[in-house]
Design a protein around this motif. Structure first.
Motif, PDB file in Angstrom:
ATOM      1  N   LYS A 194      17.474 160.379  36.891  1.00 57.46           N
ATOM      2  CA  LYS A 194      19.047 160.137  37.267  1.00 57.46           C
ATOM      3  C   LYS A 194      19.347 160.179  38.611  1.00 57.46           C
ATOM      4  O   LYS A 194      19.793 159.041  39.109  1.00 57.46           O
ATOM      5  CB  LYS A 194      19.928 161.286  36.832  1.00 57.46           C
ATOM      6  N   LEU A 196      17.899 156.561  39.649  1.00 60.04           N
ATOM      7  CA  LEU A 196      18.707 155.615  39.431  1.00 60.04           C
ATOM      8  C   LEU A 196      19.847 155.599  40.254  1.00 60.04           C
ATOM      9  O   LEU A 196      20.411 154.466  40.555  1.00 60.04           O
ATOM     10  CB  LEU A 196      19.032 155.799  38.042  1.00 60.04           C
ATOM     11  N   ARG A 201      22.668 146.192  35.193  1.00 57.85           N
ATOM     12  CA  ARG A 201      21.445 147.296  34.401  1.00 57.85           C
ATOM     13  C   ARG A 201      21.291 148.529  34.753  1.00 57.85           C
ATOM     14  O   ARG A 201      21.036 149.323  33.821  1.00 57.85           O
ATOM     15  CB  ARG A 201      20.287 146.193  34.747  1.00 57.85           C
ATOM     16  N   ILE A 202      21.374 148.895  36.037  1.00 58.87           N
ATOM     17  CA  ILE A 202      21.283 150.122  36.549  1.00 58.87           C
ATOM     18  C   ILE A 202      22.192 151.014  36.010  1.00 58.87           C
ATOM     19  O   ILE A 202      21.849 152.081  35.288  1.00 58.87           O
ATOM     20  CB  ILE A 202      21.046 150.365  37.964  1.00 58.87           C
ATOM     21  N   ARG A 234      21.257 143.306  38.386  1.00 60.96           N
ATOM     22  CA  ARG A 234      20.441 144.459  38.734  1.00 60.96           C
ATOM     23  C   ARG A 234      21.381 145.742  38.980  1.00 60.96           C
ATOM     24  O   ARG A 234      21.026 146.690  38.129  1.00 60.96           O
ATOM     25  CB  ARG A 234      19.671 144.246  40.028  1.00 60.96           C
ATOM     26  N   TYR A 250      21.763 159.793  26.044  1.00 55.74           N
ATOM     27  CA  TYR A 250      20.563 160.568  25.587  1.00 55.74           C
ATOM     28  C   TYR A 250      20.723 162.260  25.998  1.00 55.74           C
ATOM     29  O   TYR A 250      20.276 163.001  24.918  1.00 55.74           O
ATOM     30  CB  TYR A 250      19.396 159.978  26.215  1.00 55.74           C
ATOM     31  N   ASN A 271      24.348 150.608  33.166  1.00 59.91           N
ATOM     32  CA  ASN A 271      24.035 150.759  31.904  1.00 59.91           C
ATOM     33  C   ASN A 271      22.593 151.940  31.429  1.00 59.91           C
ATOM     34  O   ASN A 271      22.854 152.692  30.412  1.00 59.91           O
ATOM     35  CB  ASN A 271      23.291 149.426  31.286  1.00 59.91           C
ATOM     36  N   MET A 272      21.659 151.792  32.600  1.00 61.89           N
ATOM     37  CA  MET A 272      20.422 152.861  32.245  1.00 61.89           C
ATOM     38  C   MET A 272      20.961 154.114  32.400  1.00 61.89           C
ATOM     39  O   MET A 272      20.537 155.030  31.731  1.00 61.89           O
ATOM     40  CB  MET A 272      19.211 152.447  33.270  1.00 61.89           C
ATOM     41  N   LEU A 273      21.838 154.353  33.460  1.00 68.97           N
ATOM     42  CA  LEU A 273      22.467 155.863  33.682  1.00 68.97           C
ATOM     43  C   LEU A 273      23.471 156.187  32.501  1.00 68.97           C
ATOM     44  O   LEU A 273      23.533 157.296  32.100  1.00 68.97           O
ATOM     45  CB  LEU A 273      23.352 155.706  34.934  1.00 68.97           C
ATOM     46  N   GLU A 319      22.977 155.098  29.368  1.00 68.00           N
ATOM     47  CA  GLU A 319      22.248 155.302  28.225  1.00 68.00           C
ATOM     48  C   GLU A 319      21.385 156.787  28.412  1.00 68.00           C
ATOM     49  O   GLU A 319      21.233 157.552  27.512  1.00 68.00           O
ATOM     50  CB  GLU A 319      21.214 154.193  28.150  1.00 68.00           C
ATOM     51  N   LEU A 320      20.975 157.249  29.848  1.00 75.78           N
ATOM     52  CA  LEU A 320      20.575 158.158  29.948  1.00 75.78           C
ATOM     53  C   LEU A 320      21.567 159.461  29.789  1.00 75.78           C
ATOM     54  O   LEU A 320      21.042 160.505  29.321  1.00 75.78           O
ATOM     55  CB  LEU A 320      20.175 158.278  31.747  1.00 75.78           C
TER      56      LEU A 320
END
Length: 156
Positions: free
Chosen positions: A5, A8, A97-98, A94, A108, A100-102, A104-105
């Motif tokens: 985290k 990111l 996407r970051i 980019r 999770y 979105n990754m955060l 999703e993290l």
């Protein structure tokens, strides 16, 4: 998970700074292109002599070389502007996407924890203050508002 985290978040911060720098370069180039185009038009108009039916026309290209030089410079700046616009789009993708990754993290992490969070009255006031700050960022700096929203969501 916290290291991922943090990584990111740092990556998002760097990408946002690059986007801001690219936008500044785009603005500067856009201004230069407009200035050169206008200057070129003025020089072209100076080359056009006044015309009447019975006056001899004096064809002189006083500023022809200067106009060609300015037009060539403007073409080069236009291609550079196109490249910067492409770079900005890539950086924006980019950044998305970051974010979105955060998200999703965070999803999770919330799935792995079975503890319910209770929002207290003080916390609600903090959230309202944060949202008011984010609203103030929206007109001038939407990327900063996006980052603040992600941070607010992460803190909930």
């Amino acid at each position: 998970m916290e290291e991922i985290k943090k990584f990111l978040d740092e990556l998002l911060y760097e990408t946002t700074n690059k986007i801001v720098d690219t936008e500044l370069k785009i603005d500067e180039l856009d201004i230069k292109i407009k200035e050169n185009s206008r200057f070129s038009e003025v020089l072209k108009k100076e080359n056009e002599p006044p015309f009447s039916e019975f006056s001899p026309r004096n064809i002189s290209n006083r500023n022809l070389e200067e106009v060609k030089k300015i037009d060539n410079d403007t073409e080069g700046m236009c291609s550079e502007l196109d490249n910067l616009m492409i770079e900005k789009t890539k950086l924006q993708n980019r950044s998305d996407r970051i974010v979105n990754m955060l998200a999703e993290l965070d999803d999770y992490n919330s799935d792995t924890k079975f503890v319910d969070k209770i929002v207290e009255v003080e916390n609600v006031d903090n959230i309202k203050d944060s949202l008011n700050t984010i609203i103030s960022y929206l007109p001038s700096d939407p990327m900063r508002a996006k980052i603040e929203l992600a941070n607010l969501r992460n803190n909930l």
